[in-house]
Scaffold this active site. Structure first.
Site, PDB file in Angstrom:
ATOM      1  N   ARG A  75       0.851  -1.202   0.000  1.00  0.00           N
ATOM      2  CA  ARG A  75       0.000   0.000   0.000  1.00  0.00           C
ATOM      3  C   ARG A  75       0.883   1.247   0.000  1.00  0.00           C
ATOM      4  O   ARG A  75       1.854   1.345   0.757  1.00  0.00           O
ATOM      5  CB  ARG A  75      -0.902  -0.014   1.225  1.00  0.00           C
ATOM      6  CG  ARG A  75      -1.912   1.121   1.281  1.00  0.00           C
ATOM      7  CD  ARG A  75      -2.761   1.017   2.554  1.00  0.00           C
ATOM      8  NE  ARG A  75      -3.585  -0.178   2.526  1.00  0.00           N
ATOM      9  CZ  ARG A  75      -4.037  -0.794   3.633  1.00  0.00           C
ATOM     10  NH1 ARG A  75      -3.697  -0.348   4.830  1.00  0.00           N
ATOM     11  NH2 ARG A  75      -4.809  -1.848   3.524  1.00  0.00           N
ATOM     12  N   ARG A 144      -2.292   6.396   9.720  1.00  0.00           N
ATOM     13  CA  ARG A 144      -2.329   5.911   8.338  1.00  0.00           C
ATOM     14  C   ARG A 144      -2.373   7.080   7.347  1.00  0.00           C
ATOM     15  O   ARG A 144      -2.210   8.237   7.722  1.00  0.00           O
ATOM     16  CB  ARG A 144      -3.552   5.008   8.151  1.00  0.00           C
ATOM     17  CG  ARG A 144      -3.626   3.803   9.111  1.00  0.00           C
ATOM     18  CD  ARG A 144      -2.671   2.698   8.716  1.00  0.00           C
ATOM     19  NE  ARG A 144      -2.815   1.491   9.533  1.00  0.00           N
ATOM     20  CZ  ARG A 144      -3.626   0.467   9.256  1.00  0.00           C
ATOM     21  NH1 ARG A 144      -4.420   0.525   8.207  1.00  0.00           N
ATOM     22  NH2 ARG A 144      -3.659  -0.605  10.037  1.00  0.00           N
ATOM     23  N   LYS A 208      -4.329   0.980  14.866  1.00  0.00           N
ATOM     24  CA  LYS A 208      -4.243   1.960  13.783  1.00  0.00           C
ATOM     25  C   LYS A 208      -4.979   3.248  14.142  1.00  0.00           C
ATOM     26  O   LYS A 208      -5.867   3.260  14.999  1.00  0.00           O
ATOM     27  CB  LYS A 208      -4.819   1.374  12.501  1.00  0.00           C
ATOM     28  CG  LYS A 208      -6.288   0.977  12.594  1.00  0.00           C
ATOM     29  CD  LYS A 208      -6.706   0.256  11.330  1.00  0.00           C
ATOM     30  CE  LYS A 208      -8.130  -0.274  11.460  1.00  0.00           C
ATOM     31  NZ  LYS A 208      -8.538  -1.064  10.284  1.00  0.00           N
ATOM     32  N   LYS A 210      -6.557   6.936  12.174  1.00  0.00           N
ATOM     33  CA  LYS A 210      -6.894   7.514  10.875  1.00  0.00           C
ATOM     34  C   LYS A 210      -7.297   8.974  11.030  1.00  0.00           C
ATOM     35  O   LYS A 210      -8.079   9.311  11.920  1.00  0.00           O
ATOM     36  CB  LYS A 210      -8.025   6.714  10.218  1.00  0.00           C
ATOM     37  CG  LYS A 210      -7.633   5.272   9.919  1.00  0.00           C
ATOM     38  CD  LYS A 210      -8.759   4.484   9.285  1.00  0.00           C
ATOM     39  CE  LYS A 210      -8.307   3.065   8.938  1.00  0.00           C
ATOM     40  NZ  LYS A 210      -9.387   2.280   8.288  1.00  0.00           N
ATOM     41  N   CYS A 429     -14.899  -3.573  -0.229  1.00  0.00           N
ATOM     42  CA  CYS A 429     -13.525  -3.922   0.133  1.00  0.00           C
ATOM     43  C   CYS A 429     -13.018  -4.979  -0.841  1.00  0.00           C
ATOM     44  O   CYS A 429     -13.754  -5.454  -1.707  1.00  0.00           O
ATOM     45  CB  CYS A 429     -13.473  -4.435   1.569  1.00  0.00           C
ATOM     46  SG  CYS A 429     -14.283  -6.025   1.793  1.00  0.00           S
ATOM     47  N   CYS A 435      -7.730 -11.304   0.930  1.00  0.00           N
ATOM     48  CA  CYS A 435      -7.785 -10.882   2.329  1.00  0.00           C
ATOM     49  C   CYS A 435      -8.011 -12.075   3.245  1.00  0.00           C
ATOM     50  O   CYS A 435      -8.993 -12.815   3.097  1.00  0.00           O
ATOM     51  CB  CYS A 435      -8.894  -9.846   2.528  1.00  0.00           C
ATOM     52  SG  CYS A 435      -9.053  -9.305   4.245  1.00  0.00           S
ATOM     53  N   CYS A 474     -16.206  -8.822   5.601  1.00  0.00           N
ATOM     54  CA  CYS A 474     -16.124  -9.113   7.027  1.00  0.00           C
ATOM     55  C   CYS A 474     -16.538  -7.865   7.783  1.00  0.00           C
ATOM     56  O   CYS A 474     -16.736  -6.807   7.190  1.00  0.00           O
ATOM     57  CB  CYS A 474     -14.716  -9.575   7.415  1.00  0.00           C
ATOM     58  SG  CYS A 474     -13.534  -8.222   7.656  1.00  0.00           S
ATOM     59  N   CYS A 478     -13.727  -1.946   6.179  1.00  0.00           N
ATOM     60  CA  CYS A 478     -12.810  -1.172   5.343  1.00  0.00           C
ATOM     61  C   CYS A 478     -13.534  -0.280   4.338  1.00  0.00           C
ATOM     62  O   CYS A 478     -13.024   0.772   3.969  1.00  0.00           O
ATOM     63  CB  CYS A 478     -11.840  -2.101   4.625  1.00  0.00           C
ATOM     64  SG  CYS A 478     -10.675  -2.923   5.734  1.00  0.00           S
TER      65      CYS A 478
END
Length: 567
Positions: A75, A144, A208, A210, A429, A435, A474, A478
């Site tokens: 990424r 991120r 994480k 954001k 996603c 994934c 899931c 995302c």
């Protein structure tokens, strides 16, 4: 500090990693496997890459007694989604040589490569750096990619906010030299323990983090889904400050009511010159007080709910040395992108292309990579990625517009003008096959689902009605499914939970409606709702608002209520 409980394994790993070095170099050099060690796989996330394997091939490879078909997702860190034509061409080359002929635009305004072999991982990351981009902090327990409104050239104000996104990104970067040592052949420290992280420390963040900047009336980054959001406040065309939003987040665990998506809270106003200090201080509070014993409970949203907003605002003011001003009024009208051609005040053109799921590859129907490569070779502006997985060819001169239009037609790149309102606002996603967390299809299913729903909307006279649809494989969220008027979250192969009733502008959560639905059951559940909406909606009433008003689902603002009584 806040938490005296036993730290989880990931916390121990980070502390002992010698500032993210681990044994990554040794793992990369091991020719006996396409994988890295389990610990190094966790540390690699901080460097911008995830180890994955092709789940379509798992069973057959197990039958042949072969290890999984390992590959790496890489990424890019790209604040605000900006990419020059030269950078585009370099990323395109890397994708064709090492990424299976595919680039993917993410919901955080950046690119992902998929299926990169371990032996090519260093070449790809070094190549991204040679394009004057990088991958550091694109994943991992750090801040991120900073997202921002999607076109800084529409006005001077747009450009000013984009510059703030770049400054935020740089200010919150990890400082470890491990990245340059491993990927760019930088000088290696004789004693890595002498490295330092003045902001993050040896253990980095608990999870994480954001950050995003929004410019009303467009909430095109879903600012209430960010751990830390800044809403630009404008008076007479001038930026006067930022409303500060804290505690947004999408992920949860199905069946665990202690986890939930959460909308961020607006807590006050800061001056433009205070934005870096505010961001650093908010991040530091989460560093010091976030849960390091349970990763499912480690996001900033849980820190806020456990301790309360009053505690947080007092802690923030104490560390800043001043209190935020009262927030200023603002209004969001949409969370989507304006597809098609736009012209700015200087006579330059900007074309926003709709890209379902953000996937760029050549197919018999559309030569995405080839067409955009040809455009990049003649384009004298740049490219902008959006948080809705779309692409802007920005700053097209009047003289260059016909040539770009001809290339779009030659390579069958679709004009989004005839698209339905649902297709224009659909996200997904990646999910299967790459994934490891996916429970069901998402990207590969979205075109089929949209194609089945569009005739229902057409029959109801709603073909052009803008309705947000988001699908994930899931519950980690995302594609921000819990902020969609129609949200579908994978629960098992071919089975989805259906959530309804979010605000079209991204300011209200949706609510659980039905569980464990097949594709046919999803379509059957939505058909009568579309018909009822067409027949009984109020003037200018959005689909999500209608569902709430008619009592199909409750209006949900508090994340703690999200899973109560469901699953």
């Amino acid at each position: 500090m806040a938490d005296s409980r036993t730290p989880c394994a990931e916390e121990v790993l980070k502390e002992r990693s010698r500032y993210l070095r681990g044994t990554i170099l040794e793992s990369l050099a091991d020719p006996a496997t396409g994988a890295v060690s389990p610990d190094d796989a966790k540390l690699l996330k901080f460097h911008g890459t995830y180890q994955q394997d092709d789940r379509d091939l798992r069973t057959e490879r197990q039958r042949q007694k072969l290890e999984p078909a390992y590959g790496f997702m890489v990424r890019v860190r790209m604040p605000g989604g900006v990419c020059t034509p030269e950078q585009w061409l370099r990323l395109d080359e890397l994708a064709r040589r090492y990424g299976g002929g595919s680039l993917r635009i993410t919901t955080r305004q950046t690119f992902q490569f998929h299926g990169v072999a371990k032996r090519h991982l260093k070449t790809v990351i070094a190549g991204i750096n040679q394009a004057l981009l990088n991958t550091i902090a694109a994943c991992g327990d750090v801040n991120r990619n900073v997202v921002c409104h999607n076109n800084p050239y529409l006005s001077p104000l747009h450009g000013e906010l984009y510059e703030w996104s770049k400054r935020l990104s740089e200010h919150l970067l990890p400082r470890t030299r491990a990245y340059h040592e491993i990927w760019l052949d930088g000088e290696r420290l004789t004693d890595p323990s002498a490295d330092e992280e003045p902001l993050y420390g040896r253990r980095y963040l608990p999870r994480k983090f954001k950050v995003g900047i929004a410019l009303p009336p467009d909430n095109d980054i879903d600012v209430f889904a960010q751990d830390l959001g800044f809403i630009a406040i404008v008076a007479r065309g001038q930026l006067t400050g930022f409303n500060v939003v804290v505690g947004g987040g999408m992920g949860m665990t199905l069946g665990d009511p202690a986890t939930y998506p959460r909308l961020g809270d607006v807590i006050g106003l800061c001056a433009p010159g205070q934005i870096l200090q505010v961001a650093e201080t908010v991040l530091a509070i989460q560093r010091d007080y976030g849960d390091r014993s349970n990763r499912k409970h480690a996001r900033f949203k849980y820190t806020l709910d456990d301790r309360g907003l009053a505690w947080f605002k007092a802690e923030l003011a104490s560390r800043l040395g001043f209190e935020l001003e009262p927030p200023q009024p603002f209004r969001f009208e949409t969370s989507g992108d304006r597809l098609g051609w736009q012209r700015d005040g200087r006579g330059l053109w900007h074309l926003t292309l709709g890209i379902l799921s953000g996937r760029l590859r050549d197919t018999p129907e559309t030569e995405w990579l080839t067409g955009l490569r040809e455009i990049a070779r003649i384009h004298d502006g740049d490219f902008r990625l959006t948080a809705n997985q779309n692409l802007i060819i920005a700053r097209i001169s009047e003289a260059n517009k016909p040539a770009i239009a001809e290339l779009l037609a030659r390579h069958r790149i679709p004009d989004p003008e005839p698209w339905s309102g649902l297709r224009r606002h659909a996200l997904s996603c990646v999910a299967l096959p790459t994934c490891g967390l996916a429970m069901a299809e998402s990207e590969r299913w979205l075109p089929t689902l949209v194609a089945r729903l569009e005739p229902l909307l057409e029959a109801a006279g709603l073909a052009r009605e803008a309705i947000t649809l988001r699908v994930t494989g899931c519950p980690n969220g995302c594609a921000r499914p819990y902020l969609a008027e129609i949200g579908l979250v994978g629960k098992a192969p071919g089975k989805y939970n259906l959530y309804l009733g979010a605000g079209f502008a991204g300011d209200r959560l949706n609510a659980p409606y039905r569980e464990n639905l097949t594709e046919d059951e999803v379509v059957a559940a939505l058909a009568p709702l579309f018909e009822h909406y067409a027949r009984a909606r109020a003037d200018n009433e959005r689909f999500g608002d209608f569902l709430v008003r008619l009592g199909y689902v409750p209006a949900l603002l508090a994340g703690r209520e999200f899973q109560r009584g469901s699953q």
